[in-house]
Design a protein around this motif. Structure first.
Motif, PDB file in Angstrom:
ATOM      1  N   THR A 185       0.849  -1.194   0.000  1.00 63.11           N
ATOM      2  CA  THR A 185       0.000   0.000   0.000  1.00 63.11           C
ATOM      3  C   THR A 185       0.885   1.244   0.000  1.00 63.11           C
ATOM      4  N   TYR A 186       0.422   2.281  -0.689  1.00 61.12           N
ATOM      5  CA  TYR A 186       1.120   3.565  -0.616  1.00 61.12           C
ATOM      6  C   TYR A 186       0.078   4.672  -0.766  1.00 61.12           C
ATOM      7  N   PRO A 187       0.092   5.674   0.148  1.00 56.32           N
ATOM      8  CA  PRO A 187      -0.974   6.682   0.111  1.00 56.32           C
ATOM      9  C   PRO A 187      -0.987   7.466  -1.194  1.00 56.32           C
ATOM     10  N   ALA A 188      -2.191   7.706  -1.707  1.00 59.33           N
ATOM     11  CA  ALA A 188      -2.392   8.558  -2.895  1.00 59.33           C
ATOM     12  C   ALA A 188      -1.647   8.069  -4.127  1.00 59.33           C
ATOM     13  N   GLY A 189      -1.538   6.767  -4.258  1.00 64.19           N
ATOM     14  CA  GLY A 189      -0.911   6.215  -5.466  1.00 64.19           C
ATOM     15  C   GLY A 189      -1.725   6.594  -6.704  1.00 64.19           C
ATOM     16  N   GLN A 207      12.429   9.807  -8.451  1.00 65.20           N
ATOM     17  CA  GLN A 207      13.003  10.356  -7.233  1.00 65.20           C
ATOM     18  C   GLN A 207      11.881  10.534  -6.217  1.00 65.20           C
ATOM     19  N   ASP A 208      12.197  10.428  -4.951  1.00 67.15           N
ATOM     20  CA  ASP A 208      11.230  10.727  -3.892  1.00 67.15           C
ATOM     21  C   ASP A 208      12.034  10.978  -2.621  1.00 67.15           C
ATOM     22  N   LEU A 209      11.439  11.743  -1.723  1.00 61.55           N
ATOM     23  CA  LEU A 209      12.089  12.063  -0.455  1.00 61.55           C
ATOM     24  C   LEU A 209      12.065  10.871   0.502  1.00 61.55           C
ATOM     25  N   PRO A 251       2.580  15.421  -7.506  1.00 59.48           N
ATOM     26  CA  PRO A 251       3.149  15.941  -6.252  1.00 59.48           C
ATOM     27  C   PRO A 251       2.108  15.861  -5.140  1.00 59.48           C
ATOM     28  N   PRO A 252       2.524  16.075  -3.888  1.00 61.73           N
ATOM     29  CA  PRO A 252       1.542  16.015  -2.799  1.00 61.73           C
ATOM     30  C   PRO A 252       0.410  17.012  -3.015  1.00 61.73           C
ATOM     31  N   TYR A 253      -0.837  16.588  -2.793  1.00 60.43           N
ATOM     32  CA  TYR A 253      -1.973  17.506  -2.818  1.00 60.43           C
ATOM     33  C   TYR A 253      -1.857  18.330  -1.534  1.00 60.43           C
ATOM     34  N   ASP A 301       0.578  13.585   5.576  1.00 61.53           N
ATOM     35  CA  ASP A 301       1.936  13.749   6.103  1.00 61.53           C
ATOM     36  C   ASP A 301       2.694  12.507   5.666  1.00 61.53           C
ATOM     37  N   TYR A 302       3.189  12.516   4.432  1.00 58.19           N
ATOM     38  CA  TYR A 302       3.731  11.281   3.855  1.00 58.19           C
ATOM     39  C   TYR A 302       4.824  10.646   4.700  1.00 58.19           C
ATOM     40  N   LEU A 303       5.757  11.463   5.193  1.00 58.96           N
ATOM     41  CA  LEU A 303       6.880  10.845   5.897  1.00 58.96           C
ATOM     42  C   LEU A 303       6.491  10.352   7.295  1.00 58.96           C
ATOM     43  N   LEU A 316      10.771  10.884 -16.410  1.00 60.02           N
ATOM     44  CA  LEU A 316      11.084  11.086 -14.993  1.00 60.02           C
ATOM     45  C   LEU A 316       9.815  11.316 -14.176  1.00 60.02           C
ATOM     46  N   ASP A 317       9.787  10.744 -12.961  1.00 57.36           N
ATOM     47  CA  ASP A 317       8.774  11.112 -11.971  1.00 57.36           C
ATOM     48  C   ASP A 317       9.518  11.580 -10.715  1.00 57.36           C
ATOM     49  N   PRO A 318       9.568  12.907 -10.467  1.00 57.21           N
ATOM     50  CA  PRO A 318      10.328  13.411  -9.308  1.00 57.21           C
ATOM     51  C   PRO A 318       9.624  13.226  -7.962  1.00 57.21           C
ATOM     52  N   PHE A 319       8.339  12.802  -7.977  1.00 59.40           N
ATOM     53  CA  PHE A 319       7.617  12.447  -6.737  1.00 59.40           C
ATOM     54  C   PHE A 319       7.100  11.030  -6.948  1.00 59.40           C
ATOM     55  N   CYS A 320       7.997  10.071  -7.118  1.00 58.39           N
ATOM     56  CA  CYS A 320       7.563   8.768  -7.655  1.00 58.39           C
ATOM     57  C   CYS A 320       6.829   7.907  -6.631  1.00 58.39           C
ATOM     58  N   GLY A 321       6.888   8.252  -5.336  1.00 58.29           N
ATOM     59  CA  GLY A 321       6.154   7.482  -4.326  1.00 58.29           C
ATOM     60  C   GLY A 321       6.422   5.993  -4.468  1.00 58.29           C
ATOM     61  N   GLU A 378       9.578  17.908   3.368  1.00 59.70           N
ATOM     62  CA  GLU A 378       8.341  17.462   2.705  1.00 59.70           C
ATOM     63  C   GLU A 378       7.523  18.668   2.218  1.00 59.70           C
ATOM     64  N   ILE A 379       7.027  18.564   1.004  1.00 54.97           N
ATOM     65  CA  ILE A 379       6.256  19.668   0.401  1.00 54.97           C
ATOM     66  C   ILE A 379       4.765  19.485   0.688  1.00 54.97           C
ATOM     67  N   GLY A 380       4.093  20.585   1.053  1.00 54.79           N
ATOM     68  CA  GLY A 380       2.619  20.593   1.136  1.00 54.79           C
ATOM     69  C   GLY A 380       2.025  19.720   2.219  1.00 54.79           C
ATOM     70  N   GLY A 409      15.704  11.835  -2.912  1.00 55.12           N
ATOM     71  CA  GLY A 409      16.099  13.235  -3.076  1.00 55.12           C
ATOM     72  C   GLY A 409      14.899  14.150  -3.112  1.00 55.12           C
ATOM     73  N   ASP A 410      15.195  15.417  -2.925  1.00 57.52           N
ATOM     74  CA  ASP A 410      14.191  16.466  -2.944  1.00 57.52           C
ATOM     75  C   ASP A 410      13.926  16.852  -4.397  1.00 57.52           C
ATOM     76  N   ALA A 411      12.645  16.887  -4.774  1.00 51.47           N
ATOM     77  CA  ALA A 411      12.289  17.202  -6.166  1.00 51.47           C
ATOM     78  C   ALA A 411      12.717  18.616  -6.555  1.00 51.47           C
ATOM     79  N   ARG A 412      13.029  19.447  -5.565  1.00 51.74           N
ATOM     80  CA  ARG A 412      13.467  20.812  -5.880  1.00 51.74           C
ATOM     81  C   ARG A 412      14.914  20.839  -6.337  1.00 51.74           C
ATOM     82  N   HIS A 413      15.613  19.720  -6.144  1.00 53.43           N
ATOM     83  CA  HIS A 413      17.030  19.677  -6.527  1.00 53.43           C
ATOM     84  C   HIS A 413      17.286  18.424  -7.344  1.00 53.43           C
TER      85      HIS A 413
HETATM   86  C1  LIG Z   1       1.007  11.892  -4.384  1.00 58.87           C
HETATM   87  S1  LIG Z   1       2.412  11.057  -3.727  1.00 58.87           S
HETATM   88  C2  LIG Z   1       3.077  10.264  -5.159  1.00 58.87           C
HETATM   89  C3  LIG Z   1       2.415   8.929  -5.379  1.00 58.87           C
HETATM   90  C4  LIG Z   1       2.944   8.194  -6.589  1.00 58.87           C
HETATM   91  N1  LIG Z   1       2.550   8.827  -7.823  1.00 58.87           N
HETATM   92  C5  LIG Z   1       2.463   6.749  -6.563  1.00 58.87           C
HETATM   93  O1  LIG Z   1       1.754   6.325  -7.473  1.00 58.87           O
HETATM   94  O2  LIG Z   1       2.774   6.051  -5.580  1.00 58.87           O
HETATM   95  C6  LIG Z   1       3.536  12.364  -3.417  1.00 58.87           C
HETATM   96  C7  LIG Z   1       4.949  11.955  -3.020  1.00 58.87           C
HETATM   97  O3  LIG Z   1       5.737  13.127  -2.855  1.00 58.87           O
HETATM   98  C8  LIG Z   1       6.782  12.817  -1.940  1.00 58.87           C
HETATM   99  N2  LIG Z   1       7.413  14.088  -1.524  1.00 58.87           N
HETATM  100  C9  LIG Z   1       6.983  15.022  -0.648  1.00 58.87           C
HETATM  101  N3  LIG Z   1       7.847  16.061  -0.602  1.00 58.87           N
HETATM  102  C10 LIG Z   1       8.842  15.768  -1.486  1.00 58.87           C
HETATM  103  C11 LIG Z   1      10.006  16.459  -1.925  1.00 58.87           C
HETATM  104  N4  LIG Z   1      10.347  17.648  -1.417  1.00 58.87           N
HETATM  105  N5  LIG Z   1      10.786  15.877  -2.870  1.00 58.87           N
HETATM  106  C12 LIG Z   1      10.458  14.649  -3.386  1.00 58.87           C
HETATM  107  N6  LIG Z   1       9.387  13.953  -2.998  1.00 58.87           N
HETATM  108  C13 LIG Z   1       8.572  14.501  -2.067  1.00 58.87           C
HETATM  109  C14 LIG Z   1       6.094  12.006  -0.862  1.00 58.87           C
HETATM  110  O4  LIG Z   1       7.022  11.215  -0.157  1.00 58.87           O
HETATM  111  C15 LIG Z   1       5.100  11.183  -1.709  1.00 58.87           C
HETATM  112  O5  LIG Z   1       5.648   9.925  -1.998  1.00 58.87           O
END
Ligand SMILES: C[S@@+](CC[C@H](N)C(=O)[O-])C[C@H]1O[C@@H](n2cnc3c(N)ncnc32)[C@H](O)[C@@H]1O
Length: 382
Positions: free
Chosen positions: A43-47, A89-91, A254-256, A261-263, A66-71, A283-285, A236-240
């Motif tokens: 399971t992973y939130p908001a997949g 990439q993901d944090l 990206p996070p809605y 609170d993903y982490l 690329l998916d910079p918030f790949c979860g 963590e963003i948002g 890694g951080d999607a901002r870098h």
């Molecule tokens: C909506 S989820 C992505 C879900 C993914 N698409 C999936 O199908 O599993 C958003 C992701 O953004 C990550 N995240 C939050 N802040 C981040 C950051 N600064 N850099 C990279 N990832 C970040 C969270 O850990 C979370 O996995």
């Protein structure tokens, strides 16, 4: 209420290129459960919906994606299945462990060794009577029945003594059962629900999950076109973003704002893996940032959105696309419209609008409705 193919929808807005916009709306509306590849193994939130990822990918060209918030890795899984080059990439270290397991395509000999190791760990765990080490025990014991705790500790210990190349998948399997066998209500709820499961069920679940994952990965391996490279996924951080070569397509969700609170949601898993929590500040948002104060949280989130979008634009080849799936926020300070901030971030990053699709969905739990959007932007040729 109208229904596109899939989820019930009140309103639907399509702007820009109507062919792309309509196709994006159809993809966003998908909701049927998918049992393809290893999409459901952990399971992973908001997949993202796997079919939405697959259909959105088909709309845009480009080999390197690329998916910079790949979860948990939904996009990279589908990128490889399409024979393209998957980068992610993901944090979150927990997310990366899941994403790496889901995008793996090991040969049969490896899967046989994996199954056999899991069988052995299961047999040992069923006899186990030892608590985890103090630092783990303190953080987790309130969440498990004693026998579940012993079985988990035995598996954890057994994984650390396994062959190196088996460890990543064994750890991902261990991670996949940690909430299911606990008294926590779900991955996204910190609520507690004590229930009785007979001794041995934790170990048996680990074995069952291993057999399931092996079966799905074998099917995945056979579906991937020959010569498709392994996915390159990193923390890694999607901002870098630091990429060696530019990409042609970025597809991401990206996070809605203010929704999860993903982490911190992964705190039980992080204790079992003895990980520290230094990364939570990046963590963003997050939902917790809105609890601390609405105005500042909104400013921080808008700033972070501009930063990651600018970093994504820099990683794109001229003519390449950025496709963003995002929903409006349900913050403690009230609803937040994600569309303005997303479009503003793209403008700041120098991207052009291609198309947008937005769907308004009923939110029965809260007696209201909620918008979800998908945006396509393009990097200008010059
Ligand atoms: C909506 S989820 C992505 C879900 C993914 N698409 C999936 O199908 O599993 C958003 C992701 O953004 C990550 N995240 C939050 N802040 C981040 C950051 N600064 N850099 C990279 N990832 C970040 C969270 O850990 C979370 O996995």
């Amino acid at each position: 209420m109208r229904t596109t193919r899939g989820k019930p929808t009140y309103e639907r807005i399509v702007l820009g290129d109507s062919k792309i916009g309509e196709a994006m709306a159809e993809a966003l509306a998908l909701e049927e459960q998918v049992d393809r590849y290893a999409h459901r193994f952990h399971t992973y939130p908001a997949g993202l919906h796997p079919d939405a990822a697959r259909d959105l990918l088909q709309l845009f060209e480009g080999e390197r994606v690329l998916d910079p918030f790949c979860g948990g890795g939904t996009v990279p899984v589908e990128v490889r299945a399409a024979g393209r080059i998957a980068l992610g990439q993901d944090l979150s270290t927990i997310a990366l462990r899941v994403a790496r397991a889901r995008t793996a395509s090991p040969d049969e000999a490896f899967l046989t060794r994996l199954r056999s190791r899991a069988r052995k760990l299961t047999a040992i765990a069923r006899e186990a009577r030892e608590d985890p080490p103090e630092q783990v025990y303190q953080g987790v014991h309130e969440w498990y029945a004693p026998h579940a705790l012993w079985e988990l500790e035995s598996i954890r210990q057994g994984i650390s003594e396994s062959e190196e190349d088996l460890k990543p998948l064994l750890k991902a399997l261990f991670s996949s059962i940690l909430i299911k066998v606990s008294w926590r209500r779900s991955d996204t709820s910190g609520g507690r629900e004590r229930h009785h499961r007979p001794a041995g069920t934790t170990a048996i679940l680990f074995h069952k999950k291993t057999r399931e994952l092996a079966r799905h990965l074998a099917a995945y391996r056979d579906a991937i076109p020959e010569g498709t490279p392994e996915a390159k996924l990193r923390i890694g951080d999607a901002r870098h973003l630091r990429l060696e070569d530019p990409v042609q397509l970025i597809l991401t969700s990206p996070p809605y704002p203010g929704t999860y609170d993903y982490l911190p949601l992964q705190h039980l898993r992080r204790i079992w893996f003895m990980e520290d929590r230094h990364d939570e500040a990046h963590e963003i948002g997050s939902r917790r940032s809105w609890r601390a104060g609405g105005k500042q949280a909104r400013r921080d989130w808008a700033g972070a959105s501009a930063e990651w979008t600018t970093s994504a634009a820099a990683a794109l080849e001229p003519g390449g696309h950025l496709v963003v799936v995002i929903g409006d926020g349900l913050t403690p300070a009230g609803p937040i419209d994600s569309s303005q901030v997303t479009e503003q971030a793209a403008r700041v990053a120098g991207l052009e609008n291609v198309a947008r699709a937005s769907l308004e969905r009923p939110d029965h739990a809260r007696g209201t409705s909620r918008w979800e959007h998908v945006f396509a932007f393009r990097k200008p040729l010059s």
